[in-house]
Enzyme design. Structure first.
Site, mmCIF file in Angstrom:
data_model
loop_
_atom_site.group_PDB
_atom_site.id
_atom_site.type_symbol
_atom_site.label_atom_id
_atom_site.label_comp_id
_atom_site.label_asym_id
_atom_site.label_seq_id
_atom_site.Cartn_x
_atom_site.Cartn_y
_atom_site.Cartn_z
ATOM 1 N N GLU A 122 0.877 -1.176 0.000
ATOM 2 C CA GLU A 122 0.000 0.000 0.000
ATOM 3 C C GLU A 122 0.911 1.222 0.000
ATOM 4 O O GLU A 122 1.620 1.468 0.979
ATOM 5 C CB GLU A 122 -0.925 -0.022 1.225
ATOM 6 C CG GLU A 122 -1.732 1.243 1.439
ATOM 7 C CD GLU A 122 -2.458 1.743 0.202
ATOM 8 O OE1 GLU A 122 -3.342 1.041 -0.298
ATOM 9 O OE2 GLU A 122 -2.124 2.854 -0.285
ATOM 10 N N ASP A 149 5.917 0.759 -4.040
ATOM 11 C CA ASP A 149 5.103 0.428 -5.202
ATOM 12 C C ASP A 149 5.384 -1.044 -5.539
ATOM 13 O O ASP A 149 6.552 -1.441 -5.696
ATOM 14 C CB ASP A 149 5.486 1.341 -6.382
ATOM 15 C CG ASP A 149 4.532 1.197 -7.553
ATOM 16 O OD1 ASP A 149 4.262 0.049 -7.973
ATOM 17 O OD2 ASP A 149 4.067 2.227 -8.068
ATOM 18 N N ASP A 172 -6.945 1.962 -8.186
ATOM 19 C CA ASP A 172 -7.280 3.294 -8.725
ATOM 20 C C ASP A 172 -7.375 3.219 -10.238
ATOM 21 O O ASP A 172 -6.456 2.709 -10.890
ATOM 22 C CB ASP A 172 -6.165 4.291 -8.364
ATOM 23 C CG ASP A 172 -6.002 4.427 -6.859
ATOM 24 O OD1 ASP A 172 -6.973 4.798 -6.196
ATOM 25 O OD2 ASP A 172 -4.891 4.153 -6.361
ATOM 26 N N LYS A 176 -7.517 10.219 -15.871
ATOM 27 C CA LYS A 176 -7.004 11.218 -16.822
ATOM 28 C C LYS A 176 -5.899 10.627 -17.689
ATOM 29 O O LYS A 176 -5.020 9.919 -17.175
ATOM 30 C CB LYS A 176 -6.437 12.421 -16.060
ATOM 31 C CG LYS A 176 -7.487 13.183 -15.308
ATOM 32 C CD LYS A 176 -6.875 14.390 -14.638
ATOM 33 C CE LYS A 176 -7.929 15.100 -13.807
ATOM 34 N NZ LYS A 176 -7.336 16.034 -12.844
ATOM 35 N N ASP A 208 -15.287 -1.617 -9.319
ATOM 36 C CA ASP A 208 -16.657 -1.148 -9.585
ATOM 37 C C ASP A 208 -16.674 -0.315 -10.864
ATOM 38 O O ASP A 208 -17.695 0.266 -11.204
ATOM 39 C CB ASP A 208 -17.211 -0.354 -8.401
ATOM 40 C CG ASP A 208 -16.302 0.768 -7.942
ATOM 41 O OD1 ASP A 208 -15.099 0.510 -7.748
ATOM 42 O OD2 ASP A 208 -16.787 1.895 -7.779
HETATM 43 C C1 LIG Z 1 -9.042 2.788 -4.614
HETATM 44 S S1 LIG Z 1 -7.969 2.269 -3.343
HETATM 45 C C2 LIG Z 1 -8.685 0.708 -2.836
HETATM 46 C C3 LIG Z 1 -8.205 0.246 -1.511
HETATM 47 C C4 LIG Z 1 -8.742 -1.108 -1.063
HETATM 48 N N1 LIG Z 1 -8.251 -2.185 -1.896
HETATM 49 C C5 LIG Z 1 -10.247 -1.117 -1.040
HETATM 50 O O1 LIG Z 1 -10.851 -1.811 -1.856
HETATM 51 O O2 LIG Z 1 -10.809 -0.407 -0.207
HETATM 52 C C6 LIG Z 1 -6.495 1.709 -4.208
HETATM 53 C C7 LIG Z 1 -5.287 1.666 -3.290
HETATM 54 O O3 LIG Z 1 -4.176 1.142 -4.009
HETATM 55 C C8 LIG Z 1 -2.996 1.840 -3.594
HETATM 56 N N2 LIG Z 1 -2.033 1.712 -4.709
HETATM 57 C C9 LIG Z 1 -2.145 2.324 -5.913
HETATM 58 N N3 LIG Z 1 -1.125 1.969 -6.712
HETATM 59 C C10 LIG Z 1 -0.358 1.112 -5.988
HETATM 60 C C11 LIG Z 1 0.856 0.416 -6.267
HETATM 61 N N4 LIG Z 1 1.442 0.555 -7.447
HETATM 62 N N5 LIG Z 1 1.389 -0.398 -5.311
HETATM 63 C C12 LIG Z 1 0.761 -0.504 -4.113
HETATM 64 N N6 LIG Z 1 -0.381 0.149 -3.788
HETATM 65 C C13 LIG Z 1 -0.937 0.937 -4.711
HETATM 66 C C14 LIG Z 1 -3.493 3.252 -3.356
HETATM 67 O O4 LIG Z 1 -2.663 3.971 -2.466
HETATM 68 C C15 LIG Z 1 -4.896 3.032 -2.795
HETATM 69 O O5 LIG Z 1 -4.901 3.017 -1.383
#
Ligand SMILES: C[S@@+](CC[C@H](N)C(=O)[O-])C[C@H]1O[C@@H](n2cnc3c(N)ncnc32)[C@H](O)[C@@H]1O
Length: 264
Positions: A122, A149, A172, A176, A208
Site C-alpha cells: 500500500e 510500489d 485506482d 485522466k 466497480d
Molecule cells: C481505490 S484504493 C482501494 C483500496 C482497497 N483495496 C479497497 O478496496 O478499499 C487503491 C489503493 O491502491 C494503492 N495503490 C495504488 N497503486 C499502488 C501500487 N502501485 N502499489 C501498491 N499500492 C498501490 C493506493 O494507495 C490506494 O490506497
C-alpha cells in the site's frame, strides 16, 4: 476476550472521479511505449525509490515490525529484511495483496489462513502505519506490509513461481490520460503477475469500474499465461471480508465486477 469486529465500517468519501473510463486495444506502438515507460520506472507511485535519499534505511517506526522496504532489506537494525527473506525462502503458501487500503481483506485472510504467508503493498505510508497497528492489535504473525510500489518491489523480492494468489481489489482507475502511466494494469505488469504466480495460482481482481474490468480481461486473457476468467474459481477465495471500497459500493448500490484468472 473476543476480537473487536474487523469491519468497523464508517462512511468515507471515496473520490467519485470522472467515472468515464475509456480504453482501446493497444497498438504495437502503445505496447512498446508501455514497456519503455516500465523500464524507465515511469508511473511508480512516490517516484523511483532508487532516487530517494535514505531508501536503504527503514524508518524507526518500521523496525521490529512486519514492515519492509525493498531497498532497505539489508538494513541490519531490527533484522526485518533477514526475517522476511527467511520466510519467503520457506515453503509456506504465499499470497500478495496490492493496494490494501485499510487492510480489511488482508487482515481477515491472514486470520483465516494462518499457514499462509501474506504480503501487502500500500503506497500510502499513513495507511500502512495504521495497518501495522491493526496487525499488532489482532496479533497476526503471518503478514508483512510495505509502502513500496509493488511494481518496484515484486520483481526484486519474490521469486518467480512463488505466489499462490495475487489480490488486486478496486485499484485506482487513474481516469485522466496524463495519469495513465500510474495505472497498475499494463502489458509489463501482466508479465510480472505471470512470472510471480505459480502454475495453478490465482489472479483475483475486483473493480466497480466495469470498463477497467474489461481492460484487465483484455490484457490478462490476451497473455498466453492465463486461462480465461472463470467465476467458478471464486471458490479458491472462499469466505472473505469486504474491502472498504466494496462496503462503500454496497451502500451506494454500485455493482462490483469480479474476475478470477488461473495461471496456466
Ligand atoms: C481505490 S484504493 C482501494 C483500496 C482497497 N483495496 C479497497 O478496496 O478499499 C487503491 C489503493 O491502491 C494503492 N495503490 C495504488 N497503486 C499502488 C501500487 N502501485 N502499489 C501498491 N499500492 C498501490 C493506493 O494507495 C490506494 O490506497
Amino acid at each position: 476476550m473476543g476480537e473487536k469486529p474487523l469491519l468497523d465500517y464508517h462512511a468515507t468519501s471515496f473520490s467519485q472521479g470522472r467515472m468515464d473510463f475509456a480504453w482501446e486495444e493497444l497498438s504495437e506502438a502503445e505496447c512498446a511505449q508501455a514497456y519503455a515507460d516500465w523500464q524507465a520506472g515511469k508511473g511508480l507511485i512516490g517516484g523511483d525509490p532508487r532516487l530517494r535519499p535514505g531508501s536503504d534505511q527503514l524508518p524507526e517506526w518500521g523496525l521490529e515490525r512486519p514492515f519492509f522496504r525493498t531497498l532497505a532489506l539489508d538494513d541490519r537494525r531490527g533484522g526485518n529484511g533477514a526475517r522476511l527473506r527467511a520466510e519467503l525462502a520457506g515453503d509456506r503458501p504465499l499470497e500478495v495483496e496490492i493496494g490494501f487500503g485499510r487492510g480489511d481483506f488482508l487482515l481477515d485472510r491472514a486470520g483465516r489462513r494462518p499457514q499462509t504467508l501474506l504480503l501487502g503493498y500500500e503506497t500510502k505510508t499513513k495507511a500502512t502505519r495504521l495497518f501495522l497497528e491493526r496487525i499488532a492489535r489482532f496479533d497476526r504473525t503471518n503478514l508483512w506490509v510495505s509502502d513500496d510500489d509493488c511494481r518496484f518491489s515484486l520483481p526484486r523480492l519474490v521469486a518467480d513461481g512463488r505466489a499462490d494468489a495475487v489480490h488486486i481489489l478496486f485499484p485506482d482507475p487513474w481516469w485522466k490520460p496524463q495519469h495513465r502511466v500510474k495505472r497498475l494494469f499494463s502489458p509489463p505488469f501482466v508479465d510480472l503477475l505471470a512470472a510471480k504466480l505459480r502454475a495453478g495460482g490465482l489472479l483475483h481482481f475486483k473493480s466497480d469500474v466495469e470498463a477497467y474490468g474489461e481492460l484487465v480481461r483484455y490484457l490478462v486473457e490476451g497473455h498466453g499465461a492465463f486461462a480465461p476468467h472463470d467465476p467458478a474459481q471464486a471458490a479458491i477465495i472462499g469466505e472473505f471480508a469486504l474491502t472498504h471500497r466494496e462496503h462503500w459500493c454496497r451502500r451506494h448500490n454500485r455493482p462490483v465486477f469480479a474476475y478470477y484468472f488461473v495461471r496456466r
